[in-house]
Every structure is written in structure tokens, then in C-alpha cells.
Design a protein around this motif. Structure first.
Motif, mmCIF file in Angstrom:
data_model
loop_
_atom_site.group_PDB
_atom_site.id
_atom_site.type_symbol
_atom_site.label_atom_id
_atom_site.label_comp_id
_atom_site.label_asym_id
_atom_site.label_seq_id
_atom_site.Cartn_x
_atom_site.Cartn_y
_atom_site.Cartn_z
ATOM 1 N N ASN A 57 0.783 -1.235 0.000
ATOM 2 C CA ASN A 57 0.000 0.000 0.000
ATOM 3 C C ASN A 57 0.815 1.285 0.000
ATOM 4 N N TRP A 58 2.009 1.256 0.553
ATOM 5 C CA TRP A 58 2.820 2.464 0.666
ATOM 6 C C TRP A 58 4.131 2.392 -0.098
ATOM 7 N N GLY A 59 4.454 1.240 -0.659
ATOM 8 C CA GLY A 59 5.664 1.114 -1.466
ATOM 9 C C GLY A 59 6.955 1.195 -0.687
ATOM 10 N N VAL A 60 6.922 0.815 0.599
ATOM 11 C CA VAL A 60 8.130 0.850 1.419
ATOM 12 C C VAL A 60 8.271 -0.434 2.212
ATOM 13 N N GLU A 61 9.503 -0.793 2.482
ATOM 14 C CA GLU A 61 9.814 -1.889 3.399
ATOM 15 C C GLU A 61 10.328 -1.241 4.673
ATOM 16 N N ILE A 62 9.625 -1.470 5.776
ATOM 17 C CA ILE A 62 10.013 -0.873 7.055
ATOM 18 C C ILE A 62 11.186 -1.666 7.620
ATOM 19 N N ILE A 63 12.304 -1.009 7.827
ATOM 20 C CA ILE A 63 13.483 -1.665 8.387
ATOM 21 C C ILE A 63 13.408 -1.661 9.910
ATOM 22 N N GLY A 64 13.013 -0.535 10.494
ATOM 23 C CA GLY A 64 12.837 -0.505 11.938
ATOM 24 C C GLY A 64 13.212 0.808 12.579
ATOM 25 N N VAL A 65 13.116 0.821 13.902
ATOM 26 C CA VAL A 65 13.466 1.988 14.718
ATOM 27 C C VAL A 65 14.563 1.549 15.675
ATOM 28 N N LYS A 66 15.663 2.313 15.685
ATOM 29 C CA LYS A 66 16.790 1.983 16.569
ATOM 30 C C LYS A 66 17.251 3.224 17.301
#
Length: 162
Positions: A57-66
């Protein structure tokens, strides 16, 4: 009166009952003490369950929050798959913020005097990794916390800080 043998038999029998009861109750305590606890969810589990939605839906792969900068900032990283769908993340006119789900603490993207906001503003390109930096004064959000990242219409709910 009771002969000594009968008294001894009664004592052994009573002691045996007491021993059996104490073993049974200790056994039930053992069973409850060693029940497996539910493991804390990880960011990898989040990506496997929720990641497909953001890819489609958004065209992104979420890698994360660090946590970065000794925990005084949090870095939200994502990889663009479809630049047209991912425009909202790099749009500097849309406000971005991170909210801790447990405490409700809202962290914003800091703006530096000479640099501007600590987020990418260039037009997104496919297969590139981008970031947003959120200030975390006093280390209010810690590793293991569940957070929501909001940028424009995009809401990334339930992310776990690595």
C-alpha cells in the motif's frame, strides 16, 4: 491403653499421609513455577506480520526503529520499493512524529539551524534506504518499547524499538 506396636503403626501411617500430601502440593507448585512465559515480540516478528501491508500500500519496506546517539535520538529507517507510493515519507511539508504507545510521549523530528529537519527530503528512488531521526530527550523511549510513526497519512503502528 494402646500397645506400643499399635501406636507405632498409627504414627507411621499418619506420617506417611503427611508426606504424601506435602509431595503432592510441592509437585503442583513445581508445575506452575516452570510454565513457559510468552516471549516478548521482536521487530523481526513485526516485519513478518505487518511488513507486507506497507510494501503493497505504501511502497516501502520498514526496516525498523533503533536508538542512536547514545539513545538521545531514534532512527526510523525504511527502504523505498515504489517511489510514487512512498512520496509522503519524503515530503518535508508533512509533519512526522513518533509516539510511544505505552506512555503517549510524542517525539518530533528535530530541526537544526544550518541543516534543517533530520529527515530525507529528496525525491525517493527505488531500492534506496532512507531515514527519519526523532529526538528522544531524557531517553524517554527505550529499546523494546512499542511506537507509532506518523508521516502525513502514513501510520506505522506497533513498531518495536530494537
Amino acid at each position: 491403653m494402646f500397645p506400643v506396636s499399635k501406636m507405632l503403626l498409627v504414627a507411621v501411617f499418619t506420617a506417611g499421609l503427611g508426606l504424601t500430601c506435602s509431595v503432592a502440593s510441592a509437585g503442583s507448585l513445581k508445575a506452575t513455577a516452570h510454565e513457559p512465559k510468552a516471549a516478548a515480540p521482536s521487530s523481526a516478528e513485526w516485519r513478518s506480520r505487518q511488513g507486507l501491508y506497507y510494501k503493497r500500500n505504501w511502497g516501502v519496506e520498514i526496516i525498523g526503529v533503533k536508538p542512536v546517539s547514545s539513545g538521545l535520538m531514534l532512527a526510523f529507517r525504511y527502504r523505498v520499493l515504489d517511489p510514487a507510493k512512498a512520496k509522503v515519507l519524503n515530503d518535508r511539508h508533512s509533519k512526522a512524529y513518533l509516539r510511544d504507545e505505552a506512555t503517549g510521549t510524542v517525539l518530533s523530528v528535530p530541526a537544526m539551524e544550518n541543516v534543517g529537519e533530520l529527515r530525507t527530503g529528496a525525491a525517493p528512488q527505488a531500492d534506496r534506504t532512507y531515514f527519519m531521526i526523532f529526538g528522544n530527550p531524557g531517553r524517554l523511549v527505550k529499546s523494546g518499547s512499542r511506537v507509532t510513526v506518523v508521516a502525513g497519512n502514513l501510520h506505522v503502528d506497533g513498531l518495536i524499538v530494537d
